[in-house]
Design a protein around this motif. Structure first.
Motif, PDB file in Angstrom:
ATOM      1  N   GLN A 260       0.829  -1.203   0.000  1.00  0.00           N
ATOM      2  CA  GLN A 260       0.000   0.000   0.000  1.00  0.00           C
ATOM      3  C   GLN A 260       0.868   1.260   0.000  1.00  0.00           C
ATOM      4  O   GLN A 260       0.586   2.226  -0.714  1.00  0.00           O
ATOM      5  CB  GLN A 260      -0.915  -0.007   1.223  1.00  0.00           C
ATOM      6  N   ALA A 261       1.953   1.234   0.790  1.00  0.00           N
ATOM      7  CA  ALA A 261       2.862   2.382   0.818  1.00  0.00           C
ATOM      8  C   ALA A 261       3.496   2.611  -0.550  1.00  0.00           C
ATOM      9  O   ALA A 261       3.636   3.755  -1.003  1.00  0.00           O
ATOM     10  CB  ALA A 261       3.940   2.160   1.876  1.00  0.00           C
ATOM     11  N   ALA A 262       3.851   1.523  -1.234  1.00  0.00           N
ATOM     12  CA  ALA A 262       4.456   1.649  -2.560  1.00  0.00           C
ATOM     13  C   ALA A 262       3.481   2.262  -3.559  1.00  0.00           C
ATOM     14  O   ALA A 262       3.876   3.084  -4.405  1.00  0.00           O
ATOM     15  CB  ALA A 262       4.926   0.278  -3.043  1.00  0.00           C
ATOM     16  N   SER A 263       2.208   1.905  -3.443  1.00  0.00           N
ATOM     17  CA  SER A 263       1.214   2.468  -4.360  1.00  0.00           C
ATOM     18  C   SER A 263       1.020   3.965  -4.111  1.00  0.00           C
ATOM     19  O   SER A 263       0.696   4.716  -5.033  1.00  0.00           O
ATOM     20  CB  SER A 263      -0.119   1.726  -4.214  1.00  0.00           C
TER      21      SER A 263
ATOM     22  N   PRO B 206      11.318   4.711  -7.421  1.00  0.00           N
ATOM     23  CA  PRO B 206      11.967   3.850  -6.425  1.00  0.00           C
ATOM     24  C   PRO B 206      11.413   4.115  -5.026  1.00  0.00           C
ATOM     25  O   PRO B 206      11.000   5.232  -4.717  1.00  0.00           O
ATOM     26  CB  PRO B 206      13.450   4.230  -6.516  1.00  0.00           C
ATOM     27  N   LEU B 207      11.456   3.084  -4.192  1.00  0.00           N
ATOM     28  CA  LEU B 207      10.958   3.160  -2.828  1.00  0.00           C
ATOM     29  C   LEU B 207      12.084   2.795  -1.863  1.00  0.00           C
ATOM     30  O   LEU B 207      12.752   1.779  -2.050  1.00  0.00           O
ATOM     31  CB  LEU B 207       9.790   2.196  -2.631  1.00  0.00           C
ATOM     32  N   VAL B 208      12.300   3.619  -0.860  1.00  0.00           N
ATOM     33  CA  VAL B 208      13.320   3.346   0.145  1.00  0.00           C
ATOM     34  C   VAL B 208      12.663   2.613   1.314  1.00  0.00           C
ATOM     35  O   VAL B 208      11.634   3.061   1.820  1.00  0.00           O
ATOM     36  CB  VAL B 208      13.980   4.646   0.642  1.00  0.00           C
ATOM     37  N   VAL B 209      13.246   1.481   1.721  1.00  0.00           N
ATOM     38  CA  VAL B 209      12.736   0.726   2.858  1.00  0.00           C
ATOM     39  C   VAL B 209      13.830   0.651   3.911  1.00  0.00           C
ATOM     40  O   VAL B 209      14.943   0.194   3.632  1.00  0.00           O
ATOM     41  CB  VAL B 209      12.289  -0.692   2.448  1.00  0.00           C
TER      42      VAL B 209
ATOM     43  N   VAL C  23      19.109  -0.424   4.901  1.00  0.00           N
ATOM     44  CA  VAL C  23      18.390   0.376   3.915  1.00  0.00           C
ATOM     45  C   VAL C  23      18.402  -0.334   2.571  1.00  0.00           C
ATOM     46  O   VAL C  23      19.443  -0.805   2.107  1.00  0.00           O
ATOM     47  CB  VAL C  23      19.026   1.782   3.768  1.00  0.00           C
ATOM     48  N   ARG C  24      17.227  -0.430   1.946  1.00  0.00           N
ATOM     49  CA  ARG C  24      17.121  -0.979   0.598  1.00  0.00           C
ATOM     50  C   ARG C  24      16.365   0.009  -0.277  1.00  0.00           C
ATOM     51  O   ARG C  24      15.420   0.649   0.168  1.00  0.00           O
ATOM     52  CB  ARG C  24      16.372  -2.319   0.602  1.00  0.00           C
ATOM     53  N   VAL C  25      16.805   0.109  -1.528  1.00  0.00           N
ATOM     54  CA  VAL C  25      16.094   0.926  -2.508  1.00  0.00           C
ATOM     55  C   VAL C  25      15.463  -0.026  -3.512  1.00  0.00           C
ATOM     56  O   VAL C  25      16.159  -0.753  -4.226  1.00  0.00           O
ATOM     57  CB  VAL C  25      17.047   1.913  -3.217  1.00  0.00           C
ATOM     58  N   LEU C  26      14.131  -0.052  -3.545  1.00  0.00           N
ATOM     59  CA  LEU C  26      13.391  -0.970  -4.406  1.00  0.00           C
ATOM     60  C   LEU C  26      13.002  -0.248  -5.688  1.00  0.00           C
ATOM     61  O   LEU C  26      12.426   0.843  -5.662  1.00  0.00           O
ATOM     62  CB  LEU C  26      12.135  -1.465  -3.692  1.00  0.00           C
ATOM     63  N   GLU C  27      13.313  -0.866  -6.818  1.00  0.00           N
ATOM     64  CA  GLU C  27      13.041  -0.242  -8.105  1.00  0.00           C
ATOM     65  C   GLU C  27      11.666  -0.588  -8.660  1.00  0.00           C
ATOM     66  O   GLU C  27      11.123   0.148  -9.492  1.00  0.00           O
ATOM     67  CB  GLU C  27      14.117  -0.653  -9.132  1.00  0.00           C
ATOM     68  N   ASN C  28      11.092  -1.708  -8.214  1.00  0.00           N
ATOM     69  CA  ASN C  28       9.813  -2.127  -8.785  1.00  0.00           C
ATOM     70  C   ASN C  28       9.099  -3.073  -7.814  1.00  0.00           C
ATOM     71  O   ASN C  28       9.649  -3.463  -6.779  1.00  0.00           O
ATOM     72  CB  ASN C  28      10.025  -2.813 -10.140  1.00  0.00           C
TER      73      ASN C  28
END
Length: 361
Positions: free
Chosen positions: A143-146, A151-154, A165-170
């Motif tokens: 839900q946060a990604a939507s 990119p999304l930082v987790v 820290v992870r950076v998600l591209e998709n």
């Protein structure tokens, strides 16, 4: 002369610069750390008190020393994040609470020890942080990604050195994220990383300077080349962090100069001395004098900051040499070795430490 006790568990090379700075401020420095740690090799420590390399053994040794010799020390400095987290988990013990570098109340300790609390409280107090959502499970992360996009930082609630820290591209990368505890999903902000070294006296900002991270060893690794860069918004952000944390001592702050707007966005505060603490003299911020004033309770009317015309770049030793060796960058290595400005970052003031670094290389 003041006596300072430096506690160090993680073998981080940057902390090895601290004893020299404290010596310049008029301090006698004892260090508690494992034998192999870089800081144990500084010429500017009066006493190295060896402790076990595993965290529980070190904490037992620290507890014993503070029970027996607390009155001997004018200041206790926590030198690394793993030790800070371990002490915060023992806050119910008086010796651990006294060693933490902030006001000894739970709100300030949580602000230091939890990235989730840090994000929530900085946002609530109007500091410019990326949009974020706390997530307790994979569904909440989706839900946060939507809402925040890619990119999304987790971020894990606890972590250091970029390891949490992870950076998600998709979306496919998101499905592989393990969620054991609450994590923070954060909007990705494009721009350059601006870091600051700041000195606080129980929450009051007394001095600072800032620089762009021009080169790092790895995507989120240590800085190896920095360029001094002042920013007009920085002081108000640093003041706000001081009021929230009631922090005492040297620390580092990481921000983003947002692409397009140029505004500052706060990423995190590192509640410990960082590897660039000796660079202040190059830009007009005498941290040794400010530390002397902190220990002698001399009031500071206005925070000291860098000269606006100081914008030169500095290669950092041994980080830039390690990066060049690791990445087989022979041109970069030669540029460091042959450029006189690079030599200034060598530890000429601390020859035993310099020899140890060279053996390490």
């Amino acid at each position: 002369m003041w006596r300072v006790l430096v506690l160090n568990h993680a073998n981080w090379e940057g902390l090895s610069r601290l004893p020299y700075l404290l010596h310049q401020a008029g301090c006698e420095v004892d260090v508690m750390c494992p034998r192999a740690n870089f800081v144990a090799h500084s010429a500017w420590i009066s006493r190295h008190i060896e402790v076990p390399s595993e965290i529980d053994g070190m904490l037992a040794a620290v507890r014993h020393r503070l029970h027996k010799h607390a009155a001997r020390y004018d200041w206790v400095i926590v030198g690394d994040d793993p030790l800070l987290y371990a002490l915060s988990q023992r806050r119910h013990q008086a010796w651990a609470r006294r060693a933490l570098p902030c006001s000894p109340d739970d709100a300030c300790i949580d602000f230091m020890a939890s990235k989730l609390v840090f994000a929530a409280r900085t946002h609530a107090h109007g500091l410019p942080v990326p949009a974020f959502r706390p997530c307790n499970n994979l569904g909440e992360l989706r839900q946060a990604a939507s809402e925040l996009g890619y990119p999304l930082v987790v971020k894990q609630s606890e972590g250091w050195g970029g390891l949490a820290v992870r950076v998600l591209e998709n979306a496919s990368e998101l499905e592989s994220v393990p969620i054991g505890k609450a994590v923070i999903a954060q909007a990705y902000v494009r721009g350059q990383v601006l870091s600051a070294v700041a000195l606080y006296n129980r929450g009051t900002l007394t001095g600072y300077y800032s620089y762009l991270r021009k080169r790092t060893w790895g995507p989120r690794g240590i800085s190896t080349i920095v360029q001094f860069t002042p920013h007009r918004e920085l002081e108000s952000i640093l003041d706000g962090l001081g009021r929230l944390s009631r922090y005492h001592g040297l620390c580092g702050i990481d921000l983003i100069v947002e692409e397009g707007s140029g505004r500052l966005v706060l990423l995190e505060q590192n509640f410990r001395p960082t590897l660039t603490i000796l660079l202040g003299a190059q830009v007009g911020v005498d941290l040794a004098r400010l530390l002397h004033g902190l220990l002698s309770n001399t009031p500071v009317q206005q925070a000291h900051t860098q000269r606006p015309d100081a914008r030169h770049a500095v290669s950092l030793f041994p980080g830039e040499m390690l990066r060049a060796i690791d990445q087989i960058d022979f041109i970069g290595l030669l540029r460091f070795l042959l450029h006189p400005r690079s030599w200034a970052s060598l530890s000429w003031h601390d020859l035993p430490l310099l020899r140890y670094n060279l053996r390490y290389l």
